[in-house]
Design a protein around this motif. Structure first.
Motif, PDB file in Angstrom:
ATOM      1  N   LEU A  94       0.849  -1.026  -0.005  1.00  0.00           N
ATOM      2  CA  LEU A  94      -0.054   0.043  -0.092  1.00  0.00           C
ATOM      3  C   LEU A  94       0.878   1.158  -0.027  1.00  0.00           C
ATOM      4  CD1 LEU A  94      -2.438  -0.986   2.688  1.00  0.00           C
ATOM      5  CD2 LEU A  94      -3.073  -1.069   0.034  1.00  0.00           C
ATOM      6  N   GLU A 123      -4.840  -1.686   5.438  1.00  0.00           N
ATOM      7  CA  GLU A 123      -6.006  -2.305   5.105  1.00  0.00           C
ATOM      8  C   GLU A 123      -6.819  -2.890   6.330  1.00  0.00           C
ATOM      9  OE1 GLU A 123      -5.778  -7.059   3.656  1.00  0.00           O
ATOM     10  OE2 GLU A 123      -4.712  -5.568   2.239  1.00  0.00           O
ATOM     11  N   TYR A 127      -9.882  -0.258   2.530  1.00  0.00           N
ATOM     12  CA  TYR A 127      -8.766   0.495   2.847  1.00  0.00           C
ATOM     13  C   TYR A 127      -8.907   1.806   3.391  1.00  0.00           C
ATOM     14  CZ  TYR A 127      -7.127  -3.302  -0.045  1.00  0.00           C
ATOM     15  OH  TYR A 127      -6.880  -4.618  -0.469  1.00  0.00           O
ATOM     16  N   LYS A 129      -8.079  -1.508  -3.696  1.00  0.00           N
ATOM     17  CA  LYS A 129      -6.650  -1.084  -2.969  1.00  0.00           C
ATOM     18  C   LYS A 129      -6.189   0.011  -3.730  1.00  0.00           C
ATOM     19  CE  LYS A 129      -2.736  -3.995  -2.001  1.00  0.00           C
ATOM     20  NZ  LYS A 129      -1.833  -5.220  -2.422  1.00  0.00           N
TER      21      LYS A 129
END
Length: 213
Positions: A23, A29, A40, A52
């Motif tokens: 990320l 997350e 997220y 994501k």
């Protein structure tokens, strides 16, 4: 569970490392307790997303036709349609924003500075938005360098009921059916702050001083 000694945050989910494909900074997350779905969360902007977020590294070299700075691509959870979000201005758009480098050389007849072209999602009609003054217009604003263009602060609009063109001064709030004259006054032109108008009923010309009224 997991504890961040800097942010004092706790999490049931194992924090992801900063590995490639992970990320971007400030994104976390989480799992939705009710549905079990993963979502997220950005702890800086407080934004949440079912999709994501893209890693910070691949986004750096913006490809031609990529998104301008501060714009992000998202998917609407209810419809599945893609939309775009500007994290600075909080603006949302169904249309993909143009890359930052494209609008720089304004083509003849292009938009004046600070104006953007958008499409109305409900009607599909094109409208124009000024990101500085927050003005919206169905009519395309005239380019600043147009010969015979309008003086500063004047805008051209169309009367929705009659379809006739009128002119609006966004500073003085004045409206006029006649196109205001450009600044360079011809010999024998009017003094500063004086304007020439035509009386719609009689067709006679009269003069108006916008400062002294």
């Amino acid at each position: 569970f997991y504890y961040n000694k800097v942010t004092k945050e706790t999490s049931w989910d194992k924090p992801k490392g900063a590995d490639l494909g992970g990320l971007p900074p400030n994104w976390e997350e989480h799992k939705d307790p009710s549905s079990g779905k993963t979502f997220y969360y950005n702890k800086v902007t407080k934004e949440t997303s079912w999709d994501k977020p893209k890693g910070a590294l691949p986004a750096a070299p913006a490809a031609p036709g990529g998104l301008p700075p501060d714009w992000e691509e998202h998917k609407d959870p209810s419809t599945g349609k893609t939309f775009y979000y500007n994290k600075v201005t909080k603006e949302t758009s169904w249309d993909k924003p143009k890359g930052a480098s494209a609008p720089a050389p304004a083509a003849p007849g292009g938009l004046p500075p600070d104006w953007e072209e958008h499409k109305d999602p409900s009607s599909g009609k094109t409208f124009y938005y000024n990101k500085v003054t927050k003005d919206t217009s169905w009519d395309k604003p005239k380019g600043a360098a147009d010969a015979g263009g309008l003086p500063p602060n004047w805008e051209e609009h169309k009367d929705p009921s009659s379809g006739k063109t009128f002119y609006y001064n966004k500073v003085t709030k004045e409206t006029a059916w006649d196109k205001p004259k450009g600044l360079p006054a011809a010999p024998g032109g009017l003094p500063p702050d004086w304007e020439e108008h035509k009386d719609p009923s009689t067709g006679k010309t009269f003069y108006y001083n916008k400062v002294t009224k």
